[in-house]
Write a protein that holds these residues in place. Structure first.
Motif, PDB file in Angstrom:
ATOM      1  N   ALA A  10       0.819  -1.216   0.000  1.00 10.60           N
ATOM      2  CA  ALA A  10       0.000   0.000   0.000  1.00 10.60           C
ATOM      3  C   ALA A  10       0.852   1.265   0.000  1.00 10.60           C
ATOM      4  CB  ALA A  10      -0.944   0.004   1.199  1.00 10.60           C
ATOM      5  N   GLY A  11       2.156   1.094  -0.017  1.00 11.28           N
ATOM      6  CA  GLY A  11       3.055   2.239   0.051  1.00 11.28           C
ATOM      7  C   GLY A  11       3.711   2.337   1.416  1.00 11.28           C
ATOM      8  N   GLY A  12       4.858   2.958   1.455  1.00 13.38           N
ATOM      9  CA  GLY A  12       5.587   3.066   2.703  1.00 13.38           C
ATOM     10  C   GLY A  12       6.498   1.866   2.914  1.00 13.38           C
ATOM     11  N   VAL A  13       7.038   1.772   4.123  1.00 13.10           N
ATOM     12  CA  VAL A  13       8.002   0.713   4.430  1.00 13.10           C
ATOM     13  C   VAL A  13       7.637   0.022   5.734  1.00 13.10           C
ATOM     14  CG1 VAL A  13       9.922   1.776   3.189  1.00 13.10           C
ATOM     15  CG2 VAL A  13       9.501   2.407   5.571  1.00 13.10           C
ATOM     16  N   MET A  14       8.242  -1.142   5.936  1.00 11.77           N
ATOM     17  CA  MET A  14       7.927  -1.952   7.112  1.00 11.77           C
ATOM     18  C   MET A  14       8.415  -1.313   8.410  1.00 11.77           C
ATOM     19  SD  MET A  14       6.543  -4.848   8.109  1.00 11.77           S
ATOM     20  CE  MET A  14       6.552  -5.928   6.664  1.00 11.77           C
ATOM     21  N   VAL A  15       9.645  -0.764   8.381  1.00 10.94           N
ATOM     22  CA  VAL A  15      10.252  -0.243   9.607  1.00 10.94           C
ATOM     23  C   VAL A  15      10.695   1.200   9.374  1.00 10.94           C
ATOM     24  CG1 VAL A  15      12.027  -0.601  11.372  1.00 10.94           C
ATOM     25  CG2 VAL A  15      11.130  -2.571  10.106  1.00 10.94           C
ATOM     26  N   SER A  16      10.308   2.098  10.261  1.00 12.43           N
ATOM     27  CA  SER A  16      10.685   3.500  10.100  1.00 12.43           C
ATOM     28  C   SER A  16      12.181   3.687  10.315  1.00 12.43           C
ATOM     29  CB  SER A  16       9.919   4.393  11.078  1.00 12.43           C
ATOM     30  OG  SER A  16      10.340   4.163  12.405  1.00 12.43           O
ATOM     31  N   ASP A  17      12.719   4.735   9.704  1.00  5.49           N
ATOM     32  CA  ASP A  17      14.126   5.071   9.908  1.00  5.49           C
ATOM     33  C   ASP A  17      14.320   5.704  11.282  1.00  5.49           C
ATOM     34  OD1 ASP A  17      16.812   5.324   9.303  1.00  5.49           O
ATOM     35  OD2 ASP A  17      16.565   7.179   8.176  1.00  5.49           O
ATOM     36  N   LYS A  18      13.348   6.486  11.725  1.00  2.49           N
ATOM     37  CA  LYS A  18      13.459   7.176  13.010  1.00  2.49           C
ATOM     38  C   LYS A  18      13.223   6.212  14.165  1.00  2.49           C
ATOM     39  CE  LYS A  18      10.229  10.069  14.414  1.00  2.49           C
ATOM     40  NZ  LYS A  18       9.412  11.302  14.499  1.00  2.49           N
ATOM     41  N   VAL A  19      14.101   6.284  15.149  1.00  2.00           N
ATOM     42  CA  VAL A  19      13.999   5.460  16.358  1.00  2.00           C
ATOM     43  C   VAL A  19      14.077   6.372  17.574  1.00  2.00           C
ATOM     44  CG1 VAL A  19      14.999   3.566  17.689  1.00  2.00           C
ATOM     45  CG2 VAL A  19      15.133   3.533  15.184  1.00  2.00           C
ATOM     46  N   LYS A  20      13.172   6.172  18.507  1.00  2.00           N
ATOM     47  CA  LYS A  20      13.203   6.915  19.760  1.00  2.00           C
ATOM     48  C   LYS A  20      13.910   6.073  20.818  1.00  2.00           C
ATOM     49  CE  LYS A  20       8.836   9.356  18.874  1.00  2.00           C
ATOM     50  NZ  LYS A  20       7.454   9.598  19.366  1.00  2.00           N
ATOM     51  N   LEU A  21      14.931   6.640  21.432  1.00  3.05           N
ATOM     52  CA  LEU A  21      15.656   5.968  22.508  1.00  3.05           C
ATOM     53  C   LEU A  21      15.190   6.503  23.859  1.00  3.05           C
ATOM     54  CD1 LEU A  21      19.283   6.173  21.047  1.00  3.05           C
ATOM     55  CD2 LEU A  21      17.641   4.293  20.817  1.00  3.05           C
ATOM     56  N   THR A  22      15.073   5.634  24.842  1.00  2.91           N
ATOM     57  CA  THR A  22      14.663   6.048  26.181  1.00  2.91           C
ATOM     58  C   THR A  22      15.669   5.539  27.207  1.00  2.91           C
ATOM     59  OG1 THR A  22      13.244   4.087  26.437  1.00  2.91           O
ATOM     60  CG2 THR A  22      12.220   6.107  25.600  1.00  2.91           C
ATOM     61  N   PHE A  23      15.895   6.367  28.217  1.00  2.74           N
ATOM     62  CA  PHE A  23      16.847   6.038  29.282  1.00  2.74           C
ATOM     63  C   PHE A  23      16.189   6.308  30.633  1.00  2.74           C
ATOM     64  CE2 PHE A  23      19.093   7.429  25.538  1.00  2.74           C
ATOM     65  CZ  PHE A  23      20.113   6.508  25.387  1.00  2.74           C
ATOM     66  N   ASP A  24      16.210   5.323  31.499  1.00  7.23           N
ATOM     67  CA  ASP A  24      15.742   5.475  32.878  1.00  7.23           C
ATOM     68  C   ASP A  24      16.851   4.921  33.760  1.00  7.23           C
ATOM     69  OD1 ASP A  24      14.321   5.821  35.190  1.00  7.23           O
ATOM     70  OD2 ASP A  24      12.475   4.925  34.419  1.00  7.23           O
ATOM     71  N   ILE A  25      17.613   5.824  34.369  1.00 11.64           N
ATOM     72  CA  ILE A  25      18.874   5.455  34.992  1.00 11.64           C
ATOM     73  C   ILE A  25      18.849   5.677  36.497  1.00 11.64           C
ATOM     74  CG2 ILE A  25      21.352   5.925  35.079  1.00 11.64           C
ATOM     75  CD1 ILE A  25      20.406   4.662  32.451  1.00 11.64           C
ATOM     76  N   SER A  26      19.233   4.632  37.237  1.00 10.43           N
ATOM     77  CA  SER A  26      19.519   4.737  38.655  1.00 10.43           C
ATOM     78  C   SER A  26      20.978   4.367  38.846  1.00 10.43           C
ATOM     79  CB  SER A  26      18.626   3.782  39.470  1.00 10.43           C
ATOM     80  OG  SER A  26      18.942   3.850  40.847  1.00 10.43           O
ATOM     81  N   ALA A  27      21.738   5.246  39.501  1.00  6.94           N
ATOM     82  CA  ALA A  27      23.172   5.022  39.663  1.00  6.94           C
ATOM     83  C   ALA A  27      23.564   5.131  41.124  1.00  6.94           C
ATOM     84  CB  ALA A  27      23.966   6.023  38.830  1.00  6.94           C
ATOM     85  N   ILE A  28      24.497   4.281  41.536  1.00  8.22           N
ATOM     86  CA  ILE A  28      24.940   4.183  42.924  1.00  8.22           C
ATOM     87  C   ILE A  28      26.316   4.813  43.076  1.00  8.22           C
ATOM     88  CG2 ILE A  28      25.555   2.591  44.792  1.00  8.22           C
ATOM     89  CD1 ILE A  28      23.574   0.606  43.563  1.00  8.22           C
ATOM     90  N   LYS A  29      26.462   5.653  44.099  1.00  6.75           N
ATOM     91  CA  LYS A  29      27.715   6.339  44.322  1.00  6.75           C
ATOM     92  C   LYS A  29      28.762   5.372  44.867  1.00  6.75           C
ATOM     93  CE  LYS A  29      29.478  10.704  46.227  1.00  6.75           C
ATOM     94  NZ  LYS A  29      29.128  11.886  47.049  1.00  6.75           N
ATOM     95  N   ALA A  30      29.975   5.474  44.336  1.00  9.13           N
ATOM     96  CA  ALA A  30      31.066   4.627  44.792  1.00  9.13           C
ATOM     97  C   ALA A  30      31.553   5.090  46.164  1.00  9.13           C
ATOM     98  CB  ALA A  30      32.215   4.663  43.794  1.00  9.13           C
ATOM     99  N   ALA A  31      31.999   4.135  46.953  1.00  7.19           N
ATOM    100  CA  ALA A  31      32.545   4.474  48.262  1.00  7.19           C
ATOM    101  C   ALA A  31      33.848   5.257  48.089  1.00  7.19           C
ATOM    102  CB  ALA A  31      32.810   3.208  49.066  1.00  7.19           C
ATOM    103  N   PRO A  32      34.123   6.234  48.963  1.00  4.80           N
ATOM    104  CA  PRO A  32      35.380   7.005  48.855  1.00  4.80           C
ATOM    105  C   PRO A  32      36.580   6.084  48.985  1.00  4.80           C
ATOM    106  CG  PRO A  32      33.837   8.018  50.398  1.00  4.80           C
ATOM    107  CD  PRO A  32      33.286   6.684  50.074  1.00  4.80           C
TER     108      PRO A  32
END
Length: 208
Positions: A183-205
């Motif tokens: 019907a026109g168009g393509v199977m997979v879009s070129d544009k991709v949305k990336l998502t980040f959900d980050i939890s980070a732990i502080k290193a001991a001194p």
């Protein structure tokens, strides 16, 4: 990340030096952090058949953050992602994504990000810039992130949290496979949305 160039409500700018006061509460977060993969996610969304979205994530990744309250430009981030850990919920599709048509995970097992700079966009929103490498192709990427705050967890770990995202064109990294629709168009879009959900732990001194 540039979160430490945020000034508090009582901060003032000296006409002679034009230097922002550093919020002591934020400056106290300065240090090295390890991303906690058990409480973090790196995901993506891509349009499929022009009408719906496919969402997925990478289950295996590791990374570090360095936050510097005295000199925000010295803050940095490094992330390594195992391509083989891609998961969209459909085994056949995941296998296709790992194949040479897309990521070629056997030949190029890692996707990496190495930061080169950071800035505050306003409030608790920040932009970290760097190089994203996929299939040995390194291209610049800017990720906009919201700083969600800090907390000490039940085990005494000091944590910081960020969430945000970016948009890329997968063809910029050589991910060009596609199929035309009747019907026109393509199977997979070129544009991709990336998502980040980050939890980070502080290193001991480090001990003196």
């Amino acid at each position: 990340m540039g979160l430490f160039n945020r000034k508090n409500s009582d901060a003032t700018v000296s006409p002679a030096t034009s230097t922002l006061e550093v919020d002591p509460a934020l400056a106290a977060l300065s240090g090295d952090y390890s991303i906690d993969p058990a409480h973090s996610s790196i995901g993506f969304t891509v349009r499929h058949a022009m009408v719906t979205n496919v969402r997925g994530s990478f289950g295996s990744h590791e990374g570090t953050l360095t936050l510097d309250g005295a000199d925000p430009s010295r803050s940095s981030a490094s992330i390594d992602v195992d391509i083989a850990s891609i998961d969209t919920g459909i085994a056949d599709r995941d296998g296709h994504l790992r194949s040479g048509d897309f990521f070629d995970a056997e030949k190029f097992p890692k996707m990496t990000f190495r930061s080169t700079g950071a800035e505050q966009l306003g409030g608790d929103t920040y932009r970290i810039t760097g190089d994203l490498t996929i299939k040995d192709v390194a291209r610049p990427l800017a990720i906009d992130l919201d700083f969600n705050g800090s907390a000490t967890d039940a085990y005494g770990n000091e944590r910081v949290g960020f969430e945000g995202g970016a948009e890329i064109l997968r063809s910029d990294w050589g991910l060009t496979w596609n199929a035309a629709l009747e019907a026109g168009g393509v199977m997979v879009s070129d544009k991709v949305k990336l998502t980040f959900d980050i939890s980070a732990i502080k290193a001991a001194p480090q001990a003196a």
